[in-house]
Design an enzyme around this catalytic site. Structure first.
Site, PDB file in Angstrom:
ATOM      1  N   HIS A 183       0.856  -1.186   0.000  1.00 43.76           N
ATOM      2  CA  HIS A 183       0.000   0.000   0.000  1.00 43.76           C
ATOM      3  C   HIS A 183       0.889   1.233   0.000  1.00 43.76           C
ATOM      4  CE1 HIS A 183      -1.450   3.324   2.666  1.00 43.76           C
ATOM      5  NE2 HIS A 183      -2.416   3.327   1.764  1.00 43.76           N
ATOM      6  N   ARG A 209      -0.254  12.648  -0.851  1.00 43.44           N
ATOM      7  CA  ARG A 209      -1.345  13.600  -1.017  1.00 43.44           C
ATOM      8  C   ARG A 209      -0.901  15.021  -0.635  1.00 43.44           C
ATOM      9  NH1 ARG A 209      -1.662  10.385   3.264  1.00 43.44           N
ATOM     10  NH2 ARG A 209      -1.812  11.334   5.326  1.00 43.44           N
ATOM     11  N   ASN A 222       0.418   5.834  -0.443  1.00 43.65           N
ATOM     12  CA  ASN A 222      -0.335   7.015  -0.860  1.00 43.65           C
ATOM     13  C   ASN A 222       0.493   8.262  -0.622  1.00 43.65           C
ATOM     14  OD1 ASN A 222      -1.543   8.789   1.555  1.00 43.65           O
ATOM     15  ND2 ASN A 222      -1.482   6.644   2.215  1.00 43.65           N
ATOM     16  N   ALA A 236     -18.674  11.765  -2.097  1.00 51.04           N
ATOM     17  CA  ALA A 236     -17.468  10.970  -2.257  1.00 51.04           C
ATOM     18  C   ALA A 236     -17.752   9.735  -3.094  1.00 51.04           C
ATOM     19  CB  ALA A 236     -16.931  10.563  -0.890  1.00 51.04           C
TER      20      ALA A 236
END
Length: 351
Positions: free
Chosen positions: A154, A158, A156, A308
C-alpha cells in the site's frame, strides 16, 4: 496520536532533468486541462502531474508482469457538492495480481464541520466557526497478489489545502508506504525499508527513523494488538516555509515505489503454495480489512465527504478474505513467526 509540523529541508540532489514529466506515460488525460498543468506553478497542479506519472509507470509495470490482464481505466468527474474528479485504474482476477488498484483524486469543495473537528483532533488548528473551502490531490494504491508468498503493498501521497474565509490558507503533505507479508522473508522486508530509508536520507537524517515509528504506530490493529504489516514510512502535516522542499521529499518517496516492491513480486510470484497458505492469506486479509474500515483516517474522511466516490474508497479492500473463530497459529509455525514480528516491530533497515 497528535500531529506536529514537520520541518522540511531545502531540496538537495534533485536534477532538473529528473523532474520532467512524460505525458505519454499517463493512463488517460489528467483531470485538469493539460495546458494549465504545463504552465502552472501551483502546487495542486505540480502534484497532479506527479500523481499521473507515477500511476502510469506503476500500472504499466504491473501489466508487464501480469501479461494478458490489463487495467480498467475509469476517468470520473464530479459536479455536485464536490468539484473535480479522478482516475481509477483497477486490475482484477489476474494470474499474479488478484486485485491491484491505483487511484488519483483531484477534488475540492466545502469542508464539513465534522471533518474540521476530526482534523483538529489530530493536532491541527483550523477554525471551526467559519466556512472553509478545501482542495486536495493525491494518489493511493493497494496491490493484493494472488500468491501468498508475495506481500501486499500500500502507498499514498497527497497534498491538501484549506482556504478559510477570514484567515490564511493552510496546506500540508501526507503519505507513506507499507508492506503486508503473509509469510516472512526478512531480506524482502529489509529491501523494502532500505528503499524508503534511502529516499528519506536525501532530505533529513532523522526522517526515516521518525516516519518508520509513525508507520508502526499508525498501522496498528488495536483490538488484535498487532500491526497490519511490517511497516514502512508514514507522515502527515508535512510542511515548512519552503513548499518546494516538501514536494521534493514526496517526489523522492514516489521514486521508491516501483524499485521497493517489484523485485519482491518477481522473486516470489511463481513460488509454490497450498490450501494452508491460501487460508492464512485470506485470514490476514481479514485483519487488513478490519484496520481499513475501523481505524484508517483516509477511509473515514472519504465516507464523511458529501458526494465521495465510494467505489474508489473501497478499492483498497481485498477481493476475498476470511475470518476464523479464535484463530491463533502455533508460535513455532511460519504463520506464528510472522505474528511475533507483527507484535514486536523490528528495525529492519539495520537487520
Amino acid at each position: 496520536m497528535g500531529t506536529a509540523m514537520i520541518v522540511a529541508k531545502d531540496p538537495i540532489g534533485l536534477d532538473d532533468e529528473e523532474m520532467k514529466i512524460n505525458i505519454e506515460e499517463f493512463m488517460c488525460q489528467p483531470i485538469t486541462d493539460m495546458n494549465t498543468l504545463e504552465k502552472s506553478e501551483e502546487m495542486m497542479h505540480k502534484m497532479e502531474l506527479l500523481c499521473m506519472q507515477l500511476q502510469g509507470q506503476l500500472c504499466q509495470e504491473l501489466e508487464r508482469i501480469e501479461g494478458t490482464t490489463k487495467f480498467r481505466v475509469d476517468r470520473w468527474l464530479k459536479c455536485e457538492q464536490i468539484q473535480g474528479g479522478g482516475v481509477t485504474c483497477i486490475m482484477e482476477d489476474g494470474a499474479v495480481f488478484e486485485r491491484a488498484g491505483v487511484n488519483i483524486s483531484v477534488v475540492g469543495g466545502k469542508l464539513r464541520s465534522e471533518a474540521v473537528r476530526a482534523m483538529n483532533s489530530q493536532g491541527r488548528e483550523l477554525p471551526e466557526d467559519e466556512e472553509m473551502e478545501f482542495r486536495a490531490v493525491g494518489i493511493s494504491s493497494v496491490i493484493h497478489p494472488r500468491n501468498p508468498m508475495v506481500p501486499t503493498k500500500h502507498f499514498n501521497f497527497r497534498y491538501f489545502e484549506v482556504i478559510p474565509e477570514l484567515s490564511e490558507r493552510q496546506w500540508w503533505f501526507g503519505g507513506g508506504a507499507d508492506l503486508t507479508p503473509y509469510y516472512l522473508d526478512e531480506k524482502d522486508v529489509k529491501h523494502f525499508h532500505c528503499s524508503y530509508k534511502a529516499a528519506c536520507d536525501l532530505h533529513g537524517p532523522s526522517y526515516y527513523r521518525r516516519f518508520k515509528k509513525w508507520c508502526d504506530d499508525y498501522f496498528f490493529i488495536k483490538h488484535r494488538c498487532m500491526g497490519r504489516g511490517v511497516g514502512g514510512i508514514f507522515f502527515d502535516d508535512f510542511k515548512s516555509k519552503n513548499i518546494d522542499a516538501c514536494f521534493n521529499f514526496v517526489k523522492s518517496c514516489s521514486k521508491a515505489v516501483i524499485p521497493s516492491y517489484i523485485p519482491i513480486v518477481n522473486k516470489h510470484k511463481n513460488d509454490g503454495y497450498g490450501l494452508r497458505e491460501r487460508e492464512w492469506q485470506l485470514t490476514r486479509r481479514g485483519h487488513y480489512t478490519e484496520f481499513n474500515l475501523l481505524y484508517d483516517r483516509g477511509t473515514k474522511f472519504g465516507f464523511s465527504t458529501p458526494g465521495a466516490r465510494h467505489e474508489s474508497i473501497l478499492m483498497s479492500l481485498p477481493p476475498r478474505a476470511a475470518w476464523h473463530y479464535c484463530h491463533n497459529p502455533e508460535p513455532s509455525s511460519k504463520e506464528g513467526q510472522l505474528v511475533e514480528v507483527l507484535r514486536n516491530p523490528k528495525d529492519w533497515a539495520s537487520v
